[in-house]
Design an enzyme around this catalytic site. Structure first.
Site, PDB file in Angstrom:
ATOM      1  N   GLU A 174       0.816  -1.218   0.000  1.00 40.96           N
ATOM      2  CA  GLU A 174       0.000   0.000   0.000  1.00 40.96           C
ATOM      3  C   GLU A 174       0.850   1.270   0.000  1.00 40.96           C
ATOM      4  O   GLU A 174       0.343   2.363  -0.221  1.00 40.96           O
ATOM      5  CB  GLU A 174      -0.935   0.007   1.213  1.00 40.96           C
ATOM      6  CG  GLU A 174      -2.197  -0.817   1.017  1.00 40.96           C
ATOM      7  CD  GLU A 174      -1.913  -2.297   0.930  1.00 40.96           C
ATOM      8  OE1 GLU A 174      -2.472  -2.935   0.016  1.00 40.96           O
ATOM      9  OE2 GLU A 174      -1.142  -2.824   1.751  1.00 40.96           O
ATOM     10  N   THR A 182       3.502  -8.314  -2.265  1.00 44.61           N
ATOM     11  CA  THR A 182       4.221  -8.677  -1.047  1.00 44.61           C
ATOM     12  C   THR A 182       3.748 -10.015  -0.475  1.00 44.61           C
ATOM     13  O   THR A 182       2.570 -10.344  -0.514  1.00 44.61           O
ATOM     14  CB  THR A 182       4.066  -7.576   0.017  1.00 44.61           C
ATOM     15  OG1 THR A 182       2.692  -7.192   0.097  1.00 44.61           O
ATOM     16  CG2 THR A 182       4.900  -6.362  -0.336  1.00 44.61           C
ATOM     17  N   ASN A 228      -1.454  -8.080  -3.094  1.00 47.97           N
ATOM     18  CA  ASN A 228      -1.968  -7.190  -4.123  1.00 47.97           C
ATOM     19  C   ASN A 228      -0.865  -6.369  -4.782  1.00 47.97           C
ATOM     20  O   ASN A 228       0.262  -6.296  -4.297  1.00 47.97           O
ATOM     21  CB  ASN A 228      -2.997  -6.233  -3.511  1.00 47.97           C
ATOM     22  CG  ASN A 228      -2.407  -5.439  -2.361  1.00 47.97           C
ATOM     23  OD1 ASN A 228      -2.264  -5.953  -1.252  1.00 47.97           O
ATOM     24  ND2 ASN A 228      -2.047  -4.184  -2.609  1.00 47.97           N
ATOM     25  N   ASP A 259      -7.462  -5.137  -4.008  1.00 45.63           N
ATOM     26  CA  ASP A 259      -6.763  -5.656  -2.836  1.00 45.63           C
ATOM     27  C   ASP A 259      -7.202  -7.074  -2.520  1.00 45.63           C
ATOM     28  O   ASP A 259      -7.270  -7.471  -1.358  1.00 45.63           O
ATOM     29  CB  ASP A 259      -6.972  -4.743  -1.616  1.00 45.63           C
ATOM     30  CG  ASP A 259      -5.990  -5.043  -0.492  1.00 45.63           C
ATOM     31  OD1 ASP A 259      -4.964  -5.667  -0.759  1.00 45.63           O
ATOM     32  OD2 ASP A 259      -6.269  -4.657   0.659  1.00 45.63           O
TER      33      ASP A 259
END
Length: 732
Positions: free
Chosen positions: A212, A269, A289, A334
């Protein structure tokens, strides 16, 4: 545009006298005085973990990550006699997500800020504690609370991933540091670690978080003895001006378009799940994501973008790619595939199949052949509207493009939400019932593309590349065409209550062969604990509303329940010492949902109160008290400001504060609810914004906000304080 839209492009040693029981053929290491050495797990013991029924040796108990225990001393007939055996208070009242590891009478468990505690598993006595001394300002670079999901234990060492990206090896006897390495490849990016390490063939495996915030994902293997790097597998391509690292990255690069993905990091990740098949000698990693979320921005709106949202099989000796299965090609919601991957041998259509099972965020339950990645079956386990199903021949989702894809700039309401139909909370598989017990979630998010989302120049800001906010979940299969007027205004109690009712949790007993629910239980709170299942015919789960349950694994009948005075999000474990079985669970309300989504997370009506609680038959320990209720809100002084200035303050709160203190300044019960700020604290709020509480994890905003913006932010909080007092008065 509704003012509560989340502009995510901007936001961002004491000794034990117990008897050590070891698997047959395993030599037990001893200390100089002849007592058993602590933390003695090696490859033979790990592979045979299912036969070591008294211990919980690995994160999922076994490499297969079933979270099933053959212990049956506690069973359907006597589980109602459970009582608290002991509890241990964790230092920091933030989210507790750890799975305790229990080895020969010693429990190793982590708390917030990556602290490690070694406890006597029968009494809760503290044997040692390790504090990695994390700079508290790293909290601004961690998307989902300063949590940690546990340790790995191997050959007399305890391994922990630290929130700031370090990996530490500790002496299992004393907690002293044996070695420590920095896993971060680029210090200018916001890498973190929240997941538990896994150890396979003397290699410590760890991934990172941070998609993010714009990072490139990878998993790294370190030599367990020395800490030297053995191999690293990247999950997404790097700089397109440089040659790919290997054939897998060359293949992946063909599925990305343009060059912006390198600037945005790419994501992917490996922040949670891994599992291992010793027979096939395959390591499975779950990939997260992409960064940024918007495929339009990161990849010109095209491509599958491998290996985001994928299960990838690797050779554990070298990290070499073997196969992959992508659950959500071109993900931009996501919908990570970092959720638990469970291995089992199951009879399907008369044939015994070696399968890997996952219930990722996207809402579909997958049964995959773990030898080669071939899809066997997939069905939605929660309501889904982004896809009409999964094509078994191709393994690809049948996208509902008009509802799901938002690169046209239109507002889209998508379910599940970005929190997923199932998140990191562990599920469990009982081979006797043949059922998977899934802690599921029902929710929805609005998505809308933005034209550009430059990488933030400063740390601690989200970079999603889209506008998102919470919405009412649509009916399953509903052809929803939302407008901005439909978006709930969560500053209003009426809208908030509607959301709290609509967003909820669900425990699902899922039949992976029939691909259907056998039974389910709905919960008021959406965010609930993981599950444990046992040969005693039981399923254990804690809830976000502060309850701990034991269910009949066959039909879901409630056989035991007790309040625990804080929300539970972690999964229980079970173990036996000196012939007595225990059930242990980390308790403490927290995690990403409780921070940003405060207006909805308040449905749980809980505060953080971090503990380890352990139950046994006939336990008589006293339950720790609940935290004190919030005081009556002070009257905070307001200065004369225009509505435009207050709106600017609200915007800056959304950008800089909402990720922790909640949308509309409504906290979910973990970090302070600023509407309840004391007058004394309010008077020095400018000092706080300038780093006065940096040692507690409150970032320094002096370089991000001008003095005028700081004052606007302060006055916005005073306005929300006024709104709260009016709301409370109206409800008396």
């Amino acid at each position: 545009m509704s003012r509560n839209l989340f502009l995510t492009g901007m936001v961002r040693a004491a000794w034990l006298s117990c008897v050590m029981i070891a698997p047959a053929g395993l030599a037990v290491a001893q200390t100089n005085d002849g007592t058993p050495a602590k933390g003695q797990i090696d490859e033979a013991r790990a592979v045979a973990a299912d036969d070591d029924i008294d211990n919980w040796l690995l994160h999922g108990r076994t490499y297969e990550e079933k979270r099933y225990s053959p212990l049956a001393d506690i069973n359907r007939e006597n589980v109602d006699e459970l009582g608290l055996a002991w509890s241990f208070k964790i230092d920091d009242d933030r989210g507790m997500e750890a799975t305790p590891i229990v080895v020969d009478g010693v429990m190793y468990v982590t708390g917030p800020w990556s602290k490690v505690y070694a406890l006597d598993a029968t009494s809760g006595e503290l044997l040692w504690k390790y504090d990695p001394d994390v700079d508290r300002q790293v909290a601004a670079s961690a998307c989902c609370d300063v949590v940690n999901r546990g340790v790995a234990v191997w050959k007399g060492r305890v391994y922990v991933g630290v929130i700031d990206g370090r990996l530490a090896a500790l002496d299992a006897e004393t907690g002293e540091v044996e070695w420590i390495v920095d896993t971060v490849i680029d210090a200018s990016r916001n890498y973190t670690i929240t997941g538990a390490p896994r150890i396979v063939k003397d290699k410590v495996l760890i991934g990172n978080g941070g998609a993010e915030y714009g990072v490139r994902g990878y998993v790294t293997a370190y030599d367990a003895e020395s800490g030297e790097e053995a191999w690293r597998f990247f999950t997404v391509p790097g700089d397109p001006e440089l040659p790919p690292e290997n054939d897998a990255m060359a293949m992946a690069r063909e599925t990305w378009f343009g060059t912006d993905y390198a600037e945005y990091g790419g994501g992917g990740t490996v922040w949670d799940s891994m599992s291992y098949d010793p027979e096939l000698d395959l390591l499975y990693i779950g990939v997260g994501n992409a960064s940024v979320w918007s495929r339009k921005l990161r990849s010109e709106g095209e491509g599958d973008n491998l290996f985001v949202s994928s299960i990838v099989a690797l050779k554990p000796d070298t990290g070499e790619y073997v196969w992959h299965y992508q659950t959500t090609p071109g993900d931009e919601w996501d919908f990570t595939a970092t959720q638990q991957m469970t291995l089992a041998d199951i009879e399907i259509d008369g044939e015994l199949r070696k399968v890997i099972m996952q219930a990722p965020k996207n809402g579909f339950f997958y049964v995959i052949d773990r030898t080669d990645g071939t899809l066997i079956s997939a069905e939605n386990y929660v309501p889904v509207n982004w896809a009409e199903g999964i094509d078994i021949e191709t393994g690809r989702p049948i996208f509902n493009e008009e509802i799901a894809r938002y690169d046209d700039g239109e507002l889209k309401l998508v379910t599940p939400s970005g929190f997923g139909g199932h998140n990191w909370h562990p599920m469990s598989f009982n081979p006797e019932t043949g059922l998977m017990y899934i802690p599921a979630m029902i929710g929805a998010w609005y998505f809308q593309a933005i034209d550009e989302s430059p990488m933030p120049a400063e740390k601690g800001t989200y970079n999603f590349g889209a506008i998102i906010t919470m919405g009412l979940p649509p009916e399953e299969g509903s052809e929803v065409r939302p407008s901005a007027e439909d978006i709930p205004d969560l500053s209003k109690l009426e809208d908030r209550e509607k959301m709290q009712e609509a967003w909820h949790g669900r425990l699902i007993a899922w039949d992976p062969v029939a691909q259907e629910a056998r039974w389910s239980k709905d919960y008021t709170a959406m965010y609930n604990g993981g599950t444990l299942t046992t040969a005693g015919g039981l399923v254990f789960q804690g809830t976000g509303a502060g309850e701990f349950f034991a269910y009949d694994a066959e039909d879901g009948a409630v056989l035991y329940e007790t309040p625990v005075n804080t929300g539970i999000v972690a999964a229980p474990v079970t173990y036996r010492v000196d012939g007595e079985q225990y059930i242990a669970v980390s308790v403490g309300w927290g995690g990403g949902y409780t921070l940003f989504s405060g207006p909805v997370a308040q449905q749980a009506e809980q505060q953080a109160n971090a503990q380890v609680m352990v139950f046994k038959l006939g336990g008589t320990a006293e339950m720790p008290p609940a935290p004190s209720p919030l005081p009556e809100p002070s009257v905070l002084a307001q200065t004369e400001m225009s509505e435009e200035q207050l709106a600017h303050g609200a915007f800056n709160f959304l950008v800089h504060c909402a990720a922790c203190h909640g949308v509309d300044a409504i906290s979910g019960g973990v970090v302070p609810d600023l509407r309840y700020m004391s007058q004394d604290r309010y008077e020095v709020f400018d000092v706080i914004l300038q780093g006065g509480l940096a040692s507690s994890g409150m970032p320094d905003f002096s370089t991000k906000l001008s003095e005028e913006e700081q004052e606007e932010l302060k006055q916005y909080i005073a306005r929300r304080n006024e709104d709260l007092r009016e709301e409370l008065a109206n409800n008396q």
